[in-house]
Design an enzyme around this catalytic site. Structure first.
Site, PDB file in Angstrom:
ATOM      1  N   LYS A  34       3.104   1.894   5.179  1.00  0.00           N
ATOM      2  CA  LYS A  34       2.999   0.759   6.106  1.00  0.00           C
ATOM      3  C   LYS A  34       2.725  -0.526   5.328  1.00  0.00           C
ATOM      4  CE  LYS A  34      -1.837   1.986   6.935  1.00  0.00           C
ATOM      5  NZ  LYS A  34      -2.666   2.952   7.646  1.00  0.00           N
ATOM      6  N   ARG A 132     -10.355   4.698  18.014  1.00  0.00           N
ATOM      7  CA  ARG A 132      -9.179   3.829  18.074  1.00  0.00           C
ATOM      8  C   ARG A 132      -8.145   4.555  18.927  1.00  0.00           C
ATOM      9  NH1 ARG A 132      -7.281   1.830  12.192  1.00  0.00           N
ATOM     10  NH2 ARG A 132      -6.211   3.827  12.268  1.00  0.00           N
ATOM     11  N   TYR A 276      -9.078 -29.336  -6.238  1.00  0.00           N
ATOM     12  CA  TYR A 276      -9.612 -29.904  -5.000  1.00  0.00           C
ATOM     13  C   TYR A 276     -11.129 -29.788  -4.923  1.00  0.00           C
ATOM     14  CZ  TYR A 276      -4.888 -29.791  -2.956  1.00  0.00           C
ATOM     15  OH  TYR A 276      -3.569 -29.983  -2.683  1.00  0.00           O
ATOM     16  N   MET A 324      -2.929 -23.628  -3.048  1.00  0.00           N
ATOM     17  CA  MET A 324      -1.935 -22.799  -2.365  1.00  0.00           C
ATOM     18  C   MET A 324      -0.958 -22.166  -3.362  1.00  0.00           C
ATOM     19  SD  MET A 324       0.774 -23.826   0.618  1.00  0.00           S
ATOM     20  CE  MET A 324      -0.399 -24.250   1.874  1.00  0.00           C
TER      21      MET A 324
HETATM   22  C1  LIG Z   1      -3.208   3.849   6.843  1.00  0.00           C
HETATM   23  C2  LIG Z   1      -3.431   5.234   7.301  1.00  0.00           C
HETATM   24  C3  LIG Z   1      -3.635   6.258   6.373  1.00  0.00           C
HETATM   25  C4  LIG Z   1      -3.780   6.013   4.883  1.00  0.00           C
HETATM   26  O1  LIG Z   1      -5.075   5.511   4.613  1.00  0.00           O
HETATM   27  P1  LIG Z   1      -5.612   5.323   3.113  1.00  0.00           P
HETATM   28  O2  LIG Z   1      -7.041   4.962   3.286  1.00  0.00           O
HETATM   29  O3  LIG Z   1      -4.811   4.217   2.513  1.00  0.00           O
HETATM   30  O4  LIG Z   1      -5.403   6.602   2.413  1.00  0.00           O
HETATM   31  C5  LIG Z   1      -3.720   7.548   6.868  1.00  0.00           C
HETATM   32  N1  LIG Z   1      -3.642   7.792   8.193  1.00  0.00           N
HETATM   33  C6  LIG Z   1      -3.471   6.819   9.121  1.00  0.00           C
HETATM   34  C7  LIG Z   1      -3.399   7.173  10.556  1.00  0.00           C
HETATM   35  C8  LIG Z   1      -3.371   5.515   8.707  1.00  0.00           C
HETATM   36  O5  LIG Z   1      -3.219   4.549   9.621  1.00  0.00           O
END
Ligand SMILES: *Cc1c(COP(=O)(O)O)cnc(C)c1O
Length: 391
Positions: A34, A132, A276, A324
């Site tokens: 992701k 969650r 800055y 930036m």
């Molecule tokens: C992002 C995620 C992971 C991976 O988590 P890490 O801490 O990067 O290993 C695993 N399971 C779910 C559901 C996630 O959203």
């Protein structure tokens, strides 16, 4: 190139093999890609992962999954976050595997699948304590029954997510154990109801490091494969050392290196300021190097006056505010650095050739410590405009 992110695929491979060796060859790995593989490039990491034997991939958004399909990825792609009904056509088109938390979404999905005359693989998500997405442990059997009754859904897995698996604090260890107990109870009940729960999985990187009980049929590492331990081993309380030391230390190495270059060197006089807000004033005459990297590239502004960059193996402090697109480092009164030299913003820790010199902590994890965040956020924030170079 002004600034680039080198992605060391050989290190990714070593990290992947370390994880596979730890969990054993029979367990599957779902690689979390992701957020563009935490900034490392989702398609390249996905391809490498599958070549190394990963079973599937995890993404957060439907668009991330669709892009992997467009890139030619054939393996299962799990949607780790809850999606919106208006995304269902794309979920079906791209053959993504959503997590299902509730009866309502299962039904909407099933209706769309009927209309599209296609069967959709789904994983049931159980909230065992993350708070969650996911159904409660108590609701698990009724949700599983509902999914089983949906003719166009196929339950290929059952998952939970751990809230504190990356902590060796005894209270957190206990909490994780409770989560796993609840999850396993739910899975047993689903099986007892005559429903096949599919692949059972729970572990993120923290679970892989600290909780062998969480490994089950498949693990879902992200950060560990990119080379950062979710757990700071040096922070482990002594009471846990014994339990944990039964597990071998897992060796991983940061995959990403952020490299910029010295594009200008200029002399400034004692009393003159840099950048800055004039937060840094030269105490003596000195030379300043300008690097074309700033917070828009992902170098946190909070690193201003707090971080060192490494040029030809030596550390030089970032002085004045990170802007930036640019930042400045103090080269001292007799600089050995030359214009156009490379400057390492972060990467692997640097072990000097002479053993009497200290190791330079120079990873995204160290930068995260200095700026009050976690390595995930550092690598995710490396902007698209920074070219990725694969090695
Ligand atoms: C992002 C995620 C992971 C991976 O988590 P890490 O801490 O990067 O290993 C695993 N399971 C779910 C559901 C996630 O959203």
């Amino acid at each position: 190139m002004r600034t680039k992110a080198i992605i060391h695929l050989n290190r990714f491979k070593n990290n992947f093999c370390s994880v596979q060796a730890r969990i054993g060859s029979k367990r599957h790995i779902c690689v979390s890609v992701k957020a563009d593989a935490y900034g490392h490039g989702a398609l390249q990491i996905a391809k490498k992962s599958l070549e190394l034997g990963a079973y599937c991939l995890g993404v957060a958004t439907v668009a991330e999954g669709a892009n992997l399909r467009k890139g030619g990825i054939k393996a299962p792609i799990m949607l780790l976050s809850q999606s919106h009904p208006n995304e269902i056509p794309e979920i079906i088109k791209s053959d993504l595997t959503p997590f299902i938390s509730d009866i309502e979404f299962a039904s909407i999905l099933n209706d769309s699948a009927k209309a599209a005359k296609q069967k959709i693989p789904v994983h049931m998500k159980i909230d065992s304590g993350m708070g969650r997405i996911g159904c409660s442990v108590k609701e698990a059997v009724s949700l599983a029954r509902h999914i089983a009754s949906c003719t166009k859904l196929k339950l290929t897995g059952t998952a939970t997510h751990l809230a504190a698996a990356d902590s060796a604090n005894p209270k957190d260890i206990e909490y994780t154990n409770q989560q796993l107990t609840g999850f396993k109870k739910a899975v047993t009940a689903i099986k007892a109801a005559g429903i096949n729960p599919g692949i059972i999985h729970a572990a993120n990187s923290g679970g892989i490091i600290l909780h062998p009980d969480s490994w089950l049929d498949m693990v879902r590492p992200g950060i560990l494969l990119y080379g950062y331990k979710a757990v700071h081993e040096y922070e482990l309380p002594l009471a846990n050392m014994k339990k944990i030391s039964k597990l071998k230390t897992l060796m991983v190495e940061p995959v990403m290196e952020l490299i910029s270059s010295v594009v200008l060197i200029k002399k400034i006089k004692k009393g003159e300021s840099v950048s800055y807000g004039r937060t840094w004033i030269a105490e003596n005459d000195t030379y300043i190097a300008v690097l074309p990297v700033g917070y828009a590239d992902g170098l946190p502004r909070l690193a201003s006056n707090k971080w060192q960059v490494v040029i030809n193996g030596e550390e030089y402090p970032l002085v004045g505010r990170v802007c930036m697109d640019q930042c400045c480092v103090d080269l001292g009164p007799k600089p050995v650095v030359q214009r156009w030299d490379e400057a390492l913003i972060f990467g692997a820790d640097i072990v000097p050739e002479q053993s009497d010199k200290p190791v330079i902590n120079h990873s995204a994890a160290a930068l995260a410590d200095v700026t009050g965040t976690i390595p995930y956020e550092i690598t995710c924030n490396i902007n698209k405009r920074v070219p990725r170079v694969y090695k």
